[in-house]
Design an enzyme around this catalytic site. Structure first.
Site, PDB file in Angstrom:
ATOM      1  N   ASP A 187       3.899  21.289  16.164  1.00 44.22           N
ATOM      2  CA  ASP A 187       3.356  21.277  14.802  1.00 44.22           C
ATOM      3  C   ASP A 187       2.551  20.003  14.567  1.00 44.22           C
ATOM      4  OD1 ASP A 187       3.081  22.109  11.964  1.00 44.22           O
ATOM      5  OD2 ASP A 187       4.178  20.231  11.689  1.00 44.22           O
ATOM      6  N   ARG A 191      -5.683  21.118  12.633  1.00 45.54           N
ATOM      7  CA  ARG A 191      -6.017  21.870  11.405  1.00 45.54           C
ATOM      8  C   ARG A 191      -6.698  20.967  10.389  1.00 45.54           C
ATOM      9  NH1 ARG A 191      -0.614  23.567   9.434  1.00 45.54           N
ATOM     10  NH2 ARG A 191      -1.743  24.469   7.691  1.00 45.54           N
ATOM     11  N   HIS A 199      12.621  21.174   0.128  1.00 45.95           N
ATOM     12  CA  HIS A 199      11.277  20.765   0.545  1.00 45.95           C
ATOM     13  C   HIS A 199      10.297  21.109  -0.566  1.00 45.95           C
ATOM     14  CE1 HIS A 199       7.880  19.910   3.132  1.00 45.95           C
ATOM     15  NE2 HIS A 199       7.304  20.978   2.606  1.00 45.95           N
ATOM     16  N   SER A 208       4.264  25.785   9.644  1.00 44.34           N
ATOM     17  CA  SER A 208       4.281  24.331   9.826  1.00 44.34           C
ATOM     18  C   SER A 208       5.467  23.730   9.067  1.00 44.34           C
ATOM     19  CB  SER A 208       2.957  23.755   9.312  1.00 44.34           C
ATOM     20  OG  SER A 208       3.024  22.366   9.233  1.00 44.34           O
ATOM     21  N   LYS A 211       9.637  22.553  10.878  1.00 47.40           N
ATOM     22  CA  LYS A 211      10.302  21.249  10.780  1.00 47.40           C
ATOM     23  C   LYS A 211      11.641  21.369  10.052  1.00 47.40           C
ATOM     24  CE  LYS A 211       6.325  19.976   9.354  1.00 47.40           C
ATOM     25  NZ  LYS A 211       5.030  19.483   8.947  1.00 47.40           N
TER      26      LYS A 211
END
Ligand code: URA
Length: 431
Positions: free
Chosen positions: A166, A173, A85, A188, A192
């Site tokens: 989320d 947010r 990621h 967050s 995931k």
């Protein structure tokens, strides 16, 4: 009756007290179900921005977001699963060559990816520039592709049931100035990635003007918290801190970045994209316990390219189809001769968004052909009048905003100036 209420949770955090597991579970589940209204969650999020969450609270907040939906499980696949990621940057097309490369070396790669937002690009938007390619897959189809020994790599959109808490909290947010909080960012992202069912994870945490967090100390802290969250959830996690002061590679924009990724898969491509792809691939393969294969060989001998082609076909895409070309191209040229000292990632990202490559708000459309070619990178020589950037768009009215964003995007030092090369991989963080 649980005996819990939103106001006492908000005031506890406002006054700097740690939240209990029960308080966290109650507020996250209540907000997801619509029992806790936006204004109360917004107040709590702002209290968290100022007061923070400790390790136990962040871990529980992450678990509560995972528990709001379903968790995928690929532990029965014959190959080890590993994912990557990136916290998002400009010209960051690394997922495109990396995913098939790591699959070609023997791992299964379940990549749930996102879309462009603000100055950052999105992997799904990039791949959608390929005619026929589809981002939406059922969990059953995802598993089928991962189990296919000729593919074993998938890049797709997260289903609605993956950490739905989320999705709701992130949307709030976004409009309440509460994105830039390390525990909220970390939970967050990791909710995931943990829910996606990967056994191991490599994080590419960006540092510099084009990153979410600009300072090295903040990025290091974000990396540390995410690595801890991975460890707490049983996902082997390592983070690399990497430079995002200048765009990665020589393109920013969807089809332009796909073309560059294909160059890398063909054994060429810009040196920085190749370097980061290989650095991340080595980390991923080490976590997956595959150490007999050098990913550089799989790039050089065409195995990664073969895997790319089967991965694109498995999701309906035609790897041989021509990529879209923008209707208008305008060049921005160097005013002086010398050495390019700086090319600012944020300015290039904002300009690419204006051209149509990205989106200002979730749900806006993107243009597949829009974006920027970077002809000169920092440290390279340039002659007055030579193009530094080419701007591609289908909407020429967008050019003036893009040019305004690029007004102070680069500096040229006098000829012969030595511009020190900054290192791409700045640091490595593990539990
Ligand atoms: N990406 C995410 O998934 N979450 C954030 O909070 C920011 C970027």
């Amino acid at each position: 009756m649980s005996g819990l209420d939103a106001v006492s949770i908000i005031t506890a955090k406002r006054d700097g007290r740690a939240l209990t597991d029960a308080q966290i579970d109650w507020i996250v589940a209540g907000f997801t179900a619509g029992r806790v209204p936006d204004e109360q969650m917004a107040a709590l999020l702002m209290a968290i921005v100022f007061r923070g969450l400790d390790r136990a609270e962040t871990s529980r907040w992450t678990a509560a977001m995972i528990d709001s939906g379903s968790r995928l499980d690929f532990s029965d696949l014959p190959r080890p699963t590993v994912d990557k990621h990136s916290t998002g940057g400009v010209g960051d097309k690394i997922t495109l060559p990396l995913t098939p490369l790591v699959a070609a070396c023997g791992a299964a790669v379940p990549q749930l990816s996102g879309r462009a937002l603000g100055h950052t690009g999105g992997t799904l938007d990039k791949l959608e520039a390929i005619p026929g390619w589809r981002a939406q897959l059922s969990s059953a189809r995802m598993r089928e592709i991962l189990a296919d020994p000729d593919v074993s790599a998938v890049i797709c959109a997260a289903g609605d049931d993956l950490a739905p808490a989320d999705k709701r909290i992130y949307a709030l947010r976004d409009v309440t100035g509460t994105v830039e909080s390390i525990p909220l960012l970390a939970s967050s992202i990791m909710s995931k990635k943990i829910a996606e069912g990967t056994a191991a994870l490599v994080l590419d945490v960006k540092v510099g003007s084009g990153a979410f967090l600009k300072e090295l100390s903040q990025s290091r802290e974000l990396a540390r918290v995410m690595v801890e969250l991975g460890a707490d959830a049983g996902v082997h996690t390592v983070a690399l801190l990497t430079d995002m002061q200048t765009p990665l590679g020589r393109t920013a924009g969807n089809a332009l970045e796909v073309a560059e990724a294909v160059e890398v898969l063909a054994g060429g491509g810009p040196a920085d994209v190749v370097e980061l792809t290989l650095a991340l691939a080595r980390e991923m393969l080490a976590l997956a316990g595959i150490d007999a294969i050098d990913p550089a060989d799989a790039l050089a001998d065409g195995r990664a390219m073969d895997r790319w082609r089967s991965m694109i076909r498995a999701q309906g895409g035609d790897p041989d189809a021509a990529l879209p070309i923008a209707r208008h191209v305008e060049q921005l040229c160097a005013q002086d001769s010398g050495v390019l000292r700086r090319l600012d990632a944020m300015a290039v990202g904002v300009a690419a968004r204006h051209l149509g490559a990205g989106r200002a708000r979730q749900g806006d459309p993107v243009q597949p052909a829009a974006g920027i070619d970077i002809h000169v990178k920092p440290g390279e020589r340039v002659v007055a009048g030579q193009p530094v950037l080419s701007l591609h768009t289908d909407t020429p009215a967008a050019l003036s905003a893009a040019c305004a964003a690029l007004e102070d995007a680069w500096d040229i030092a006098s000829p012969g100036t030595a511009v020190p090369a900054s290192s791409l991989v700045i640091d490595r963080v593990e539990a």
